[in-house]
Write an enzyme that holds these catalytic residues in place. Structure first.
Site, short mmCIF file in Angstrom:
data_model
loop_
_atom_site.label_atom_id
_atom_site.label_comp_id
_atom_site.label_asym_id
_atom_site.label_seq_id
_atom_site.Cartn_x
_atom_site.Cartn_y
_atom_site.Cartn_z
N CYS B 101 0.89 -1.14 0.00
CA CYS B 101 0.00 0.00 0.00
C CYS B 101 0.94 1.21 0.00
O CYS B 101 1.95 1.20 0.70
CB CYS B 101 -0.85 -0.01 1.26
SG CYS B 101 -2.06 1.31 1.29
N ASN B 205 -9.68 3.28 2.95
CA ASN B 205 -9.08 4.60 3.02
C ASN B 205 -8.32 4.97 1.75
O ASN B 205 -7.55 5.92 1.74
CB ASN B 205 -8.16 4.72 4.25
CG ASN B 205 -7.01 3.74 4.22
OD1 ASN B 205 -6.89 2.94 3.30
ND2 ASN B 205 -6.15 3.80 5.22
N HIS B 206 -8.50 4.22 0.68
CA HIS B 206 -7.80 4.51 -0.57
C HIS B 206 -8.50 5.68 -1.29
O HIS B 206 -9.71 5.83 -1.21
CB HIS B 206 -7.76 3.27 -1.46
CG HIS B 206 -6.91 2.19 -0.86
ND1 HIS B 206 -6.95 0.89 -1.27
CD2 HIS B 206 -5.99 2.24 0.12
CE1 HIS B 206 -6.09 0.18 -0.56
NE2 HIS B 206 -5.50 0.98 0.30
N HIS B 331 4.28 2.08 1.86
CA HIS B 331 4.30 2.19 3.32
C HIS B 331 3.85 0.93 4.06
O HIS B 331 3.69 0.96 5.28
CB HIS B 331 3.60 3.47 3.82
CG HIS B 331 2.20 3.69 3.36
ND1 HIS B 331 1.73 4.92 2.97
CD2 HIS B 331 1.15 2.85 3.26
CE1 HIS B 331 0.46 4.83 2.64
NE2 HIS B 331 0.09 3.59 2.81
N PRO B 380 0.08 11.58 3.18
CA PRO B 380 -1.29 12.12 3.06
C PRO B 380 -1.90 12.34 4.43
O PRO B 380 -1.69 11.55 5.35
CB PRO B 380 -2.03 11.02 2.29
CG PRO B 380 -1.24 9.78 2.50
CD PRO B 380 0.17 10.17 2.79
N SER B 382 -5.70 13.40 6.51
CA SER B 382 -7.06 12.89 6.35
C SER B 382 -7.77 13.75 5.31
O SER B 382 -7.26 14.79 4.90
CB SER B 382 -7.79 12.98 7.70
OG SER B 382 -7.77 14.30 8.14
N MET B 383 -8.97 13.32 4.89
CA MET B 383 -9.72 14.11 3.92
C MET B 383 -9.94 15.51 4.46
O MET B 383 -10.18 15.67 5.65
CB MET B 383 -11.11 13.48 3.71
CG MET B 383 -11.11 12.20 2.99
SD MET B 383 -12.81 11.74 2.59
CE MET B 383 -13.69 12.04 4.09
N HIS B 406 3.71 7.82 7.93
CA HIS B 406 3.04 7.55 6.64
C HIS B 406 1.71 8.28 6.50
O HIS B 406 1.08 8.22 5.45
CB HIS B 406 2.82 6.05 6.45
CG HIS B 406 1.55 5.51 7.06
ND1 HIS B 406 1.20 5.68 8.38
CD2 HIS B 406 0.55 4.78 6.50
CE1 HIS B 406 0.05 5.10 8.61
NE2 HIS B 406 -0.38 4.54 7.50
N ALA B 408 -1.66 10.56 8.97
CA ALA B 408 -2.06 11.25 10.20
C ALA B 408 -2.20 10.24 11.34
O ALA B 408 -1.80 10.50 12.47
CB ALA B 408 -3.38 11.98 9.97
#
Lengths: 136, 483
Positions: B101, B205-206, B331, B380, B382-383, B406, B408
């Site tokens: 991933c 979560n992709h 990751h 990355p 979170s949204m 990797h 939050a």
């Protein structure tokens, strides 16, 4: 114990299900029902198909994981969910399940895998209990 | 129950649980955290899982836990462990089911302001062209022979087949192709799951995210990466799909027997493992590498679709709609690497589960433009919150086996997130902030709500203070495509 007992419990990242059964067979049955509920799979109306699933593992916990993995595999590769189960177990390591498969109309949750994390089937007053953690 | 007083403070953001904490620990557990993050980590089983992981045979130095840590299964998410070759073990649960991933970042010369009027169309087109969702098939149906080629060649296969540019492959961890893959060690079931899924995002979560570069902190590095304030960037977060999940499941099951054969005592069956020089360990490493290569190819095919989408949507509306690869990182992976341990160079298998490789300057695998800077690291958030571009440092080589955070990191269960947040309301809130959202499931969207995650900016401050990464740029989301 009234009705199939399974309950989603807190897990920070993934999903965990506490399952109980009066015996090992019922535990396997309830675990399957609980997992299907987590996926949110809705069967399509129309014809279904009977199928036999046979799984083996070296111990009870292994049989539980292998059984649930078998169901997930067919859900992903053949797009089916399950509307009936009839389970027959031999000892603690061999399961033959007659299942009714129905194409999936909709599904909300992807379960990547069934884990062995802290997996232990324990005796409780009125049967057996375990907690299964799913990677989602 | 582990308490804060069980830790020794080794530095401003470095804590250690010594081996005296529990009789079966082989190495100490260290966590990179400020007080707040450490206290949050003690609220679930994260640290206990790291202590459990410290019992694996052949570990060197210490287990290191990143500040985005949260509870997983077996290993904690955010855990890094290195085992010495040849006798140390490899543990599939220490890598995870979603093998490789990872995250890919592409830069552009498209001003965010120029794309704003077309953003709704762009989000819809990305959603339509990049297959996503539960069990969704990809755009390419692979034969068994093609799948075997991907196992061995990874992103290089996509280059040979018209889905990649040379710069994409060069700017991918490991050149997008890790050696040692042998598809003979992959089950038919895994191949059955992998053949239809190449070029698909998956669920959970992709995501694919259209961002803009909000702030540059390291102009030289940003320039080398093609990142400029106010310009669009694109992130892709996904992995090896059902192919990797099945490979991990197969080997977690197989290695249940191996631990008995090798008389390895473990506190959790999910930690099953085998010596790296054993037949079982070699087979798993080889199969895991197949999945890692598949994931590199998968993200590359999604880039191909994204480029096509940008062209379809933006050609004639902006002057340059090209997307250029910044980097691609894994990751969730196990890598054979050389690290200095107690002053001695040793070959180890670094398990990174929810941790990103963050090698410093001078690492020979890096393309020329990154040689003097260090490896790009993609984190990355979170949204609806920031994502970060960082650089690996020499400090990460010394402290964390060349690794950093990797993401939050979750703080709230999915169950609680769904109770607390309504997906449709979250979507409205995001849209009111100008973030376009495309998602198949509103409950699924609610699970990924920003409230369910730590503050990514706080996590980044900690890794920078620890010296295991440097800031390059902060990104802000404009459109989120969820699986």
């Amino acid at each position: 114990m009234k009705g199939p007992y399974f309950e989603e419990i807190e897990h920070t990242a993934d999903q965990a299900l506490r399952v109980r059964g009066t015996d090992f067979k019922e535990l396997l049955h309830n675990a399957a029902l609980g997992m299907l509920e987590l996926t949110g799979a809705i069967p399509r109306s129309g014809p279904s198909r009977d199928r036999e699933i046979e799984v083996q593992a070296p111990d009870r916990e292994g049989l539980l994981v292998t059984w649930l993995e078998e169901l997930l595999f067919s859900m992903e590769t053949r797009g089916v969910t399950y509307t009936k189960f009839e389970l027959h177990i031999t000892g603690d390591t061999h399961l033959v399940a007659k299942v009714q498969e129905t194409p999936i109309a909709a599904i909300t949750r992807h379960i990547k895998a069934v884990t062995y994390h802290d997996l232990e089937i324990e005796k409780i007053v009125d049967g057996l209990e375990t907690t299964v953690v799913f990677d989602v | 129950m582990i308490h804060k007083q069980d830790f020794r403070k080794l530095g401003p953001v470095l804590w250690e649980i010594p081996t005296s904490y529990r009789h079966d620990m082989r190495v100490p557990v260290r966590i990179i955290a400020d007080d707040r993050i450490l206290e949050a980590a003690l609220s679930d089983k994260s640290i206990l899982q790291a202590v459990n992981a410290s019992t694996l045979p052949g570990l060197v130095s210490h287990i290191i836990v990143m500040p985005d840590v949260h509870q997983g299964y077996g290993f904690p998410i955010g855990g890094v462990a290195a085992t010495r070759l040849p006798h140390g073990v490899i543990s599939p649960g220490g890598i995870g089911y979603d093998i490789n991933c990872g995250v890919r970042l592409l830069s552009s010369r498209i001003p965010a302001k120029a794309v704003e009027p077309h953003l709704d169309d762009l989000a819809s087109a990305l959603y339509a062209n990049c297959p996503s969702g539960v069990g969704v098939k990809g755009s390419i149906r692979l034969s068994v022979k093609q799948l075997d080629q991907i196992c061995r060649q990874g992103a290089v296969w996509t280059l040979k087949n018209g889905y990649a540019r040379e710069e994409d492959v060069e700017r991918t961890e490991g050149g997008g192709c890790i050696e040692g893959a042998d598809p003979a060690h992959v089950s038919d079931r895994a191949k059955q799951r992998g053949r239809p899924q190449l070029g698909s995002l998956g669920a959970g979560n992709h995501f694919i995210e259209v961002d803009f570069v909000e702030q540059v902190f390291h102009p030289e590095a940003a320039q080398a990466m093609g990142l400029e304030e106010g310009m669009i960037a694109l992130q892709i977060h996904c992995g090896s799909r059902g192919f990797g999940h099945q490979i991990c499941s197969d080997y977690v099951r197989e290695l249940q027997g191996a631990v008995k054969r090798y008389q390895i005592q473990l506190p959790d069956r999910e930690l099953v493992c085998a010596p790296l020089n054993s037949p079982e360990g070699k087979r798993y490493l080889s199969a895991m590498t197949c999945a890692a290569n598949y994931a590199f190819a998968n993200r590359q095919v999604l880039v191909h679709h994204a480029r096509r989408t940008f062209e379809q949507t933006l050609a004639g509306k902006v002057s340059d709609w090209e997307l250029h690869q910044v980097y691609d990182i894994a990751h969730n992976i196990g890598k054979i690497e050389e690290h200095v341990v107690d002053g001695e160079k040793v070959r180890v298998c670094v398990h990174r589960k929810g941790a990103t490789r963050a090698f410093g300057p001078g690492f020979e695998e890096l393309p020329d433009e990154y040689q003097e800077l260090g490896q790009p690291v993609l984190v990355p958030g979170s949204m609806a919150t920031s994502s970060w571009v960082l650089l690996g440092t020499e400090g990460s080589m010394a402290l964390s086996f060349g690794s950093t955070c990797h993401g939050a990191g979750r703080t709230m269960s999915r169950k609680r997130a769904k109770r607390t947040v309504r997906g449709d309301q979250l979507r409205e809130r995001m849209e009111s902030k100008g973030i376009h959202v495309r998602a198949r499931s509103m409950p699924g969207l609610a699970e990924e709500a920003p409230q369910a995650y730590k503050d990514v900016d706080a996590v980044i401050e900690v890794v920078v203070r620890a010296g295991i990464a440097k800031k390059v740029a902060r990104l802000r989301p404009m459109a989120v495509i969820k699986g």
